[in-house]
Design an enzyme around this catalytic site. Sequence first.
Site, PDB file in Angstrom:
ATOM      1  N   CYS A   1      41.208  37.083  -6.078  1.00  0.00           N
ATOM      2  CA  CYS A   1      42.655  37.340  -6.077  1.00  0.00           C
ATOM      3  C   CYS A   1      43.415  36.228  -5.336  1.00  0.00           C
ATOM      4  CB  CYS A   1      42.925  38.732  -5.523  1.00  0.00           C
ATOM      5  SG  CYS A   1      44.536  39.355  -6.036  1.00  0.00           S
TER       6      CYS A   1
ATOM      7  N   HIS B   1      39.203  42.506  -7.446  1.00  0.00           N
ATOM      8  CA  HIS B   1      38.604  42.757  -6.124  1.00  0.00           C
ATOM      9  C   HIS B   1      37.304  43.537  -6.250  1.00  0.00           C
ATOM     10  CE1 HIS B   1      42.125  41.744  -3.539  1.00  0.00           C
ATOM     11  NE2 HIS B   1      42.792  42.031  -4.634  1.00  0.00           N
TER      12      HIS B   1
ATOM     13  N   GLU C   1      35.039  43.743  -4.141  1.00  0.00           N
ATOM     14  CA  GLU C   1      34.598  44.218  -2.821  1.00  0.00           C
ATOM     15  C   GLU C   1      35.074  45.630  -2.506  1.00  0.00           C
ATOM     16  OE1 GLU C   1      36.918  42.106  -3.452  1.00  0.00           O
ATOM     17  OE2 GLU C   1      38.652  42.494  -2.181  1.00  0.00           O
TER      18      GLU C   1
HETATM   19  N1  GLN Z   1      49.797  38.469  -4.840  1.00  0.00           N
HETATM   20  C1  GLN Z   1      48.959  37.913  -3.827  1.00  0.00           C
HETATM   21  C2  GLN Z   1      49.221  36.427  -3.639  1.00  0.00           C
HETATM   22  O1  GLN Z   1      50.013  35.870  -4.284  1.00  0.00           O
HETATM   23  C3  GLN Z   1      47.508  38.145  -4.127  1.00  0.00           C
HETATM   24  C4  GLN Z   1      47.193  39.620  -4.070  1.00  0.00           C
HETATM   25  C5  GLN Z   1      45.801  39.947  -3.659  1.00  0.00           C
HETATM   26  O2  GLN Z   1      45.059  39.107  -3.147  1.00  0.00           O
HETATM   27  N2  GLN Z   1      45.452  41.190  -3.793  1.00  0.00           N
HETATM   28  O3  GLN Z   1      48.598  35.816  -2.832  1.00  0.00           O
END
Ligand code: GLN
Length: 201
Positions: free
Chosen positions: A78, A181, A183
């Site tokens: 992410c 994610h 995890e």
């Molecule tokens: N929207 C977040 C960002 O721009 C990422 C979101 C996440 O890691 N769950 O960093």
Amino acid sequence: MRIGVLALQGDVREHVAALAACGAEAVPVRRESELDAVDGLVIPGGESTAMSRLLGVFELYDPLVKRLRDGLPAYGSCAGMIMLASKILDTRPDARHLDALDVTVRRNAFGRQVESFETDLSFAGITDRPGERPVRAVFIRAPWVEETGPGVQVLATVDRGPAAGRVVAVRQGNVLATSFHPEVTGDVRVHEFFVDMVATA
Ligand code: GLN
């Protein structure tokens, strides 16, 4: 084999637990000396612009770019995917990233209607083995990959719903990234995949 989790911000504990469940020695990384001591690094989810700022505050940005250039295996989930990418759309102009993966990612790409959602995915190298169930993917304000360079392998795409066809897992050499994610699901197969990458690197 020691695998670090960049511990400036985000869901560090969950990654440490998942890596430990795969039999790796998992350690948080906040300083350059800790970075020097790992064979691979997970960059967790969180907030990429905050992580970018903290990499500067903790004087980790330059050492981390150098280790990635030298081939340190890395897995970004992410916000971690955003940090590893070479080009980011919809970010702040002052946000820095690590330029270790030849992809263009769009932050918060799934939009307000579906800020967070879950789906089952096929994941190349995991679910194509006999008897494997799909990977449950949890997306939280996630990025997607809009463009991939020539050396980048697509490992997973969303296969249904409004985001069908979007690329959400990629690998280039020693660098792995997922929009979602793993995890938080208790399923450690994506972490196992990364631990295998570190072991063979
Ligand atoms: N929207 C977040 C960002 O721009 C990422 C979101 C996440 O890691 N769950 O960093």
